[in-house]
Design an enzyme around this catalytic site. Sequence first.
Site, mmCIF file in Angstrom:
data_model
loop_
_atom_site.group_PDB
_atom_site.id
_atom_site.type_symbol
_atom_site.label_atom_id
_atom_site.label_comp_id
_atom_site.label_asym_id
_atom_site.label_seq_id
_atom_site.Cartn_x
_atom_site.Cartn_y
_atom_site.Cartn_z
ATOM 1 N N LYS A 180 0.831 -1.199 0.000
ATOM 2 C CA LYS A 180 0.000 0.000 0.000
ATOM 3 C C LYS A 180 0.870 1.256 0.000
ATOM 4 O O LYS A 180 0.561 2.242 -0.686
ATOM 5 C CB LYS A 180 -0.941 -0.022 1.208
ATOM 6 C CG LYS A 180 -1.958 -1.149 1.150
ATOM 7 C CD LYS A 180 -2.636 -1.382 2.486
ATOM 8 C CE LYS A 180 -3.531 -2.611 2.454
ATOM 9 N NZ LYS A 180 -4.093 -2.946 3.779
ATOM 10 N N GLN A 220 -4.198 -1.543 10.315
ATOM 11 C CA GLN A 220 -4.015 -2.849 9.703
ATOM 12 C C GLN A 220 -4.423 -3.978 10.653
ATOM 13 O O GLN A 220 -3.974 -4.034 11.798
ATOM 14 C CB GLN A 220 -2.545 -3.030 9.288
ATOM 15 C CG GLN A 220 -2.251 -4.337 8.570
ATOM 16 C CD GLN A 220 -2.956 -4.430 7.220
ATOM 17 O OE1 GLN A 220 -2.970 -3.485 6.453
ATOM 18 N NE2 GLN A 220 -3.518 -5.580 6.940
ATOM 19 N N ASP A 260 -11.131 2.678 5.205
ATOM 20 C CA ASP A 260 -11.377 1.238 5.199
ATOM 21 C C ASP A 260 -12.872 0.924 5.155
ATOM 22 O O ASP A 260 -13.260 -0.201 4.858
ATOM 23 C CB ASP A 260 -10.769 0.594 6.449
ATOM 24 C CG ASP A 260 -9.578 -0.293 6.137
ATOM 25 O OD1 ASP A 260 -9.397 -0.648 4.953
ATOM 26 O OD2 ASP A 260 -8.842 -0.651 7.060
#
Length: 295
Positions: free
Chosen positions: A53, A97, A120
């Site tokens: 990412k 994460q 997200d």
Amino acid sequence: MVSNLIDGRAIASQILGELGARVAALKKRGVVPGLAFVRVGEDPASKVYVGRKEKTCAELGIFSETKILPEATTEAGLLELIAKLNIDPHLHGILVQAPLPKQIRESVIYSSVLPEKDVDGFHPANVGKLMLGDPTGFHPCTPAGVMELLVRSGVQTDGAEVVVLGRGNIVGKPMTAMLCQKGKRANSTVTLCHSATRDVKAHCRRADIIVAAMGVAEFVKANMVKPGAVVIDVGVNRVPDASAKNGTKLVGDVDFARVQPIAGRITPNPGGVGPMTIAMLMQNTVRAAETQNPG
């Protein structure tokens, strides 16, 4: 012979190209899209995912920074960091994460990120907007990527019979919500199957589209797929492989070698859904920067 593969890498590249123009337009106004990654502990897979990412951010011209906390970090300690990121004007998106250590509740952490920075799509406000069909919310990246794969590949979703395998909060549930929304890009009849579903095979056999996100290696067999059906493989599973250097290999939730000849369209794994997840994270981040800096 024309390939029936849905090329996630090619479609992701197309989306990133489109985002490049939007990033350039923001920079002309003095706005550099910013994304913060938060990683707790040294999980090897998490390190790889965050690294990919970060690399895409750099290629696209998005500013990113990664905050790494020790495995023993408390929930309060992580919440304190997120509170600081929430008020940082240079950061338009925040990604925590997963997985998180056992002492930290994911639901508490996801709810602590400001909804407008929740790229997200896990904050309850964004989940609610998804269920209501409100386009101002952020959609979770993996199911959003699946939707783009279907639409940009010309797969007909309007009126299609879809079976989603797996009821997880990250893919299965939001995928179901997206596909059943009223609109040309969705408008499907969706069956959500899970571990307690009776006769999963029968449900799959009538599906025009199967989205496999159960987390069970090669669960979808050839005899479960209607000839010509579209098969989207979201799964990532590590299985033993004596021929591999480390003794294991990664496979999806679909028995690809046997299902591909039957399917009308199918995603490879890797090279299908994975690149799309990152592309949609970038899209959410750019949109967050645009929304927070109207001009």
